[in-house]
Design an enzyme around this catalytic site. Structure first.
Site, PDB file in Angstrom:
ATOM      1  N   ASN A  46      10.554   4.121  -4.932  1.00  0.00           N
ATOM      2  CA  ASN A  46      11.145   5.002  -3.922  1.00  0.00           C
ATOM      3  C   ASN A  46      12.375   5.654  -4.552  1.00  0.00           C
ATOM      4  O   ASN A  46      13.449   5.056  -4.614  1.00  0.00           O
ATOM      5  CB  ASN A  46      11.519   4.197  -2.674  1.00  0.00           C
ATOM      6  CG  ASN A  46      12.063   5.074  -1.559  1.00  0.00           C
ATOM      7  OD1 ASN A  46      12.385   6.241  -1.756  1.00  0.00           O
ATOM      8  ND2 ASN A  46      12.192   4.500  -0.370  1.00  0.00           N
TER       9      ASN A  46
ATOM     10  N   ARG B   8       6.953   7.057  -2.908  1.00  0.00           N
ATOM     11  CA  ARG B   8       7.328   7.760  -1.684  1.00  0.00           C
ATOM     12  C   ARG B   8       7.766   9.164  -2.062  1.00  0.00           C
ATOM     13  O   ARG B   8       8.664   9.347  -2.875  1.00  0.00           O
ATOM     14  CB  ARG B   8       8.464   7.041  -0.961  1.00  0.00           C
ATOM     15  CG  ARG B   8       8.999   7.827   0.244  1.00  0.00           C
ATOM     16  CD  ARG B   8      10.080   7.042   0.959  1.00  0.00           C
ATOM     17  NE  ARG B   8      10.713   7.850   2.011  1.00  0.00           N
ATOM     18  CZ  ARG B   8      11.929   8.371   1.906  1.00  0.00           C
ATOM     19  NH1 ARG B   8      12.643   8.190   0.804  1.00  0.00           N
ATOM     20  NH2 ARG B   8      12.434   9.079   2.896  1.00  0.00           N
TER      21      ARG B   8
ATOM     22  N   HIS C 169      10.353  10.810   7.778  1.00  0.00           N
ATOM     23  CA  HIS C 169      10.342   9.375   8.129  1.00  0.00           C
ATOM     24  C   HIS C 169       8.968   8.936   8.636  1.00  0.00           C
ATOM     25  O   HIS C 169       8.848   7.927   9.326  1.00  0.00           O
ATOM     26  CB  HIS C 169      11.404   9.040   9.195  1.00  0.00           C
ATOM     27  CG  HIS C 169      12.805   9.108   8.701  1.00  0.00           C
ATOM     28  ND1 HIS C 169      13.850   9.502   9.502  1.00  0.00           N
ATOM     29  CD2 HIS C 169      13.349   8.836   7.486  1.00  0.00           C
ATOM     30  CE1 HIS C 169      14.979   9.477   8.813  1.00  0.00           C
ATOM     31  NE2 HIS C 169      14.700   9.075   7.585  1.00  0.00           N
TER      32      HIS C 169
ATOM     33  N   LEU D 237      16.755   4.821  12.847  1.00  0.00           N
ATOM     34  CA  LEU D 237      18.180   5.117  12.804  1.00  0.00           C
ATOM     35  C   LEU D 237      18.809   4.420  11.598  1.00  0.00           C
ATOM     36  O   LEU D 237      18.897   3.196  11.556  1.00  0.00           O
ATOM     37  CB  LEU D 237      18.873   4.650  14.087  1.00  0.00           C
ATOM     38  CG  LEU D 237      18.260   5.138  15.410  1.00  0.00           C
ATOM     39  CD1 LEU D 237      19.038   4.585  16.599  1.00  0.00           C
ATOM     40  CD2 LEU D 237      18.210   6.662  15.458  1.00  0.00           C
TER      41      LEU D 237
ATOM     42  N   GLY E  51      19.860   8.359   7.427  1.00  0.00           N
ATOM     43  CA  GLY E  51      19.025   9.432   7.972  1.00  0.00           C
ATOM     44  C   GLY E  51      18.405   8.933   9.260  1.00  0.00           C
ATOM     45  O   GLY E  51      18.086   7.741   9.374  1.00  0.00           O
TER      46      GLY E  51
ATOM     47  N   ARG F 132      24.628  14.125   7.746  1.00  0.00           N
ATOM     48  CA  ARG F 132      23.984  15.390   8.129  1.00  0.00           C
ATOM     49  C   ARG F 132      24.332  15.716   9.575  1.00  0.00           C
ATOM     50  O   ARG F 132      24.408  14.839  10.430  1.00  0.00           O
ATOM     51  CB  ARG F 132      22.465  15.298   7.986  1.00  0.00           C
ATOM     52  CG  ARG F 132      21.989  15.024   6.580  1.00  0.00           C
ATOM     53  CD  ARG F 132      20.466  14.919   6.544  1.00  0.00           C
ATOM     54  NE  ARG F 132      20.020  14.180   5.372  1.00  0.00           N
ATOM     55  CZ  ARG F 132      18.990  13.364   5.351  1.00  0.00           C
ATOM     56  NH1 ARG F 132      18.266  13.169   6.451  1.00  0.00           N
ATOM     57  NH2 ARG F 132      18.657  12.724   4.248  1.00  0.00           N
TER      58      ARG F 132
ATOM     59  N   ASP G  81      29.213   4.991   7.702  1.00  0.00           N
ATOM     60  CA  ASP G  81      28.678   3.660   7.989  1.00  0.00           C
ATOM     61  C   ASP G  81      29.003   3.283   9.434  1.00  0.00           C
ATOM     62  O   ASP G  81      30.180   3.180   9.807  1.00  0.00           O
ATOM     63  CB  ASP G  81      29.282   2.636   7.023  1.00  0.00           C
ATOM     64  CG  ASP G  81      28.573   1.293   7.068  1.00  0.00           C
ATOM     65  OD1 ASP G  81      28.346   0.775   8.185  1.00  0.00           O
ATOM     66  OD2 ASP G  81      28.258   0.749   5.993  1.00  0.00           O
TER      67      ASP G  81
ATOM     68  N   GLY H 208      18.324   0.814   9.463  1.00  0.00           N
ATOM     69  CA  GLY H 208      19.525  -0.007   9.309  1.00  0.00           C
ATOM     70  C   GLY H 208      20.370  -0.106  10.556  1.00  0.00           C
ATOM     71  O   GLY H 208      20.820  -1.190  10.938  1.00  0.00           O
ATOM     72  N   ILE H 209      20.611   1.028  11.233  1.00  0.00           N
ATOM     73  CA  ILE H 209      21.371   1.004  12.482  1.00  0.00           C
ATOM     74  C   ILE H 209      20.493   0.481  13.612  1.00  0.00           C
ATOM     75  O   ILE H 209      20.917  -0.358  14.408  1.00  0.00           O
ATOM     76  CB  ILE H 209      21.895   2.411  12.818  1.00  0.00           C
ATOM     77  CG1 ILE H 209      22.892   2.883  11.765  1.00  0.00           C
ATOM     78  CG2 ILE H 209      22.541   2.435  14.202  1.00  0.00           C
ATOM     79  CD1 ILE H 209      23.333   4.336  11.918  1.00  0.00           C
ATOM     80  N   GLY H 210      19.285   0.972  13.687  1.00  0.00           N
ATOM     81  CA  GLY H 210      18.394   0.591  14.778  1.00  0.00           C
ATOM     82  C   GLY H 210      18.101  -0.892  14.818  1.00  0.00           C
ATOM     83  O   GLY H 210      17.966  -1.488  15.893  1.00  0.00           O
ATOM     84  N   GLU H 211      18.040  -1.529  13.651  1.00  0.00           N
ATOM     85  CA  GLU H 211      17.722  -2.947  13.585  1.00  0.00           C
ATOM     86  C   GLU H 211      18.941  -3.848  13.761  1.00  0.00           C
ATOM     87  O   GLU H 211      18.809  -4.992  14.204  1.00  0.00           O
ATOM     88  CB  GLU H 211      17.058  -3.271  12.233  1.00  0.00           C
ATOM     89  CG  GLU H 211      15.691  -2.616  12.045  1.00  0.00           C
ATOM     90  CD  GLU H 211      15.164  -2.783  10.629  1.00  0.00           C
ATOM     91  OE1 GLU H 211      15.536  -3.773   9.970  1.00  0.00           O
ATOM     92  OE2 GLU H 211      14.389  -1.913  10.181  1.00  0.00           O
TER      93      GLU H 211
ATOM     94  N   GLU I  32       8.503   0.326   4.822  1.00  0.00           N
ATOM     95  CA  GLU I  32       7.806   1.481   4.264  1.00  0.00           C
ATOM     96  C   GLU I  32       7.068   1.126   2.982  1.00  0.00           C
ATOM     97  O   GLU I  32       5.961   1.619   2.732  1.00  0.00           O
ATOM     98  CB  GLU I  32       8.816   2.601   3.992  1.00  0.00           C
ATOM     99  CG  GLU I  32       9.485   3.141   5.244  1.00  0.00           C
ATOM    100  CD  GLU I  32      10.684   4.005   4.933  1.00  0.00           C
ATOM    101  OE1 GLU I  32      10.579   5.238   5.081  1.00  0.00           O
ATOM    102  OE2 GLU I  32      11.723   3.449   4.534  1.00  0.00           O
TER     103      GLU I  32
END
Length: 364
Positions: free
Chosen positions: A7, A57, A146, A175, A178, A207, A249, A297-300, A349
């Site tokens: 990746n 990827r 994604h 989340l 990106g 972004r 972060d 990373g954020i979502g988990e 992924e």
């Protein structure tokens, strides 16, 4: 089958080594003098293992690639041509492929495209409100990204229910640095927040996400800002980092917000508000949903963010359980028992890419 998954990011190379679906090794190499050195470092780390196939990827497949494919000369050329749409990623993936080909002559290599899962977007979702010729001749349209992650977590959730993704209407939120949201109707992506490039949609780490195009033209024409510098700003100095002035972060921003930093609080609030808006719009697009899934990373990992996102969606049937959300752990788990259940499903992924490699090399 021993499969190496590479990746290539904008400044690093991640790798995972699988024996079938068993993970043997993983790691990340920061750029050391170029992609060739990074690939050499990967092979040094994995030692004398006999690699039977390699998966890559690739961020942008345009409208050319609707599934993972074995890389040949034509595929290589097409990925290179699409590099203009994802210059920091496609060309690095190609470099990784070429160096891996030198190290493993004759070993099949497969490209897995982040855009491929979104090939099922209907025209009403991918067409911009531009002159029709921009779509047909210039290929200016929404592609979505994604896709590998959205496909994995939707399939994993269904697997946990002993069903398939075709049995559900899902909203998946990837989340991280990106970010994107995807509406998945009976296994097919029917809308997603990213567009022609990964710039569109949610506020992300660096972004900006959705913005009035005329605002950019205003900066070019009236402030005489250089387009290249603006592109750098939109991609690398905006989003959470740009609003807060502190960091991209989320952990840093949550801490600063708790300490009373107003700009950090604004960044977190704007981020969560944008995600909630997209969730609401996808409930409308699919006339409801069977589950809401967080990943990335954020979502988990960011329980306060999940709770803030869902906090204003109660009348739409979405809410998290505070205790389940706060004490969520790290495996796939349910964190909301509302009309529309809320889940966290860690993404993988690389495993999905390895499966695609296996299926292309040994069809059936």
């Amino acid at each position: 089958m021993k499969i190496l998954v590479l990746n290539a990011g904008s400044s690093s190379l991640k790798f995972n080594l699988f024996d079938s679906e068993q993970l043997l090794a993983k790691g990340e190499v920061e750029r050391i003098g170029g992609m060739g050195d990074a690939v050499a470092s990967v092979f040094q780390q994995i030692g004398d293992v006999k690699i039977e196939a390699v998966g890559h990827r690739v961020v942008h497949g345009g409208d050319r690639f609707h599934e993972s494919v074995i890389i040949d000369a034509d595929v290589e050329k097409a990925i290179d041509e699409l590099g203009a749409l994802a210059p920091l990623h496609n060309r690095n993936s190609l470099e990784a492929y070429r160096f891996a080909r030198e190290r493993l002559p004759g070993v099949p290599q497969v490209a897995a495209f982040d855009t491929a899962f979104h090939r099922t977007l209907p025209p009403r979702a991918y067409a911009y409100g531009l002159p029709y010729e921009y779509l047909t001749e210039k290929k200016i349209r929404r592609y979505g990204f994604h896709g590998i992650s959205h496909r994995y977590v939707s399939g994993k959730f269904a697997e946990l229910q002993s069903k398939t993704s075709a049995d559900y209407k899902m909203i998946t939120c990837h989340l991280g640095n990106g970010c994107s949201v995807c509406a998945i109707e009976h296994g097919k992506s029917i809308d997603t927040s990213m567009g022609f490039t990964p710039q569109e949609g949610l506020i992300m780490g660096t972004r900006c996400g959705d913005i009035d195009a005329a605002a950019i033209l205003h900066l070019v024409m009236n402030d005489r800002q250089n387009p290249d510098d603006l592109l750098q700003t939109l991609n690398n100095a905006s989003g959470l980092k740009g609003i807060s002035g502190i960091s991209n972060d989320m952990r840093d921003l949550l801490k600063a917000s708790d300490e009373g930093n107003e700009r950090a609080s604004l960044a977190v609030d704007a981020f969560c508000y944008r995600v909630a808006k997209y969730i609401g719009s996808y409930l409308a697009a699919m006339n409801g949903a069977d589950v809401l899934i967080f990943t990335g990373g954020i979502g988990e990992n960011a329980a306060p963010v999940r709770e803030k996102i869902c906090g204003g969606l109660g009348n739409l049937g979405i809410a998290v359980d505070h205790d389940a959300n706060t004490n969520a752990g790290h495996d796939a788990r349910q964190i909301g028992y509302s009309t529309i259940p809320v889940w966290v499903v860690p993404t993988n992924e690389e495993l999905l890419i390895a499966r695609d490699v296996r299926d292309r090399i040994i069809p059936g």
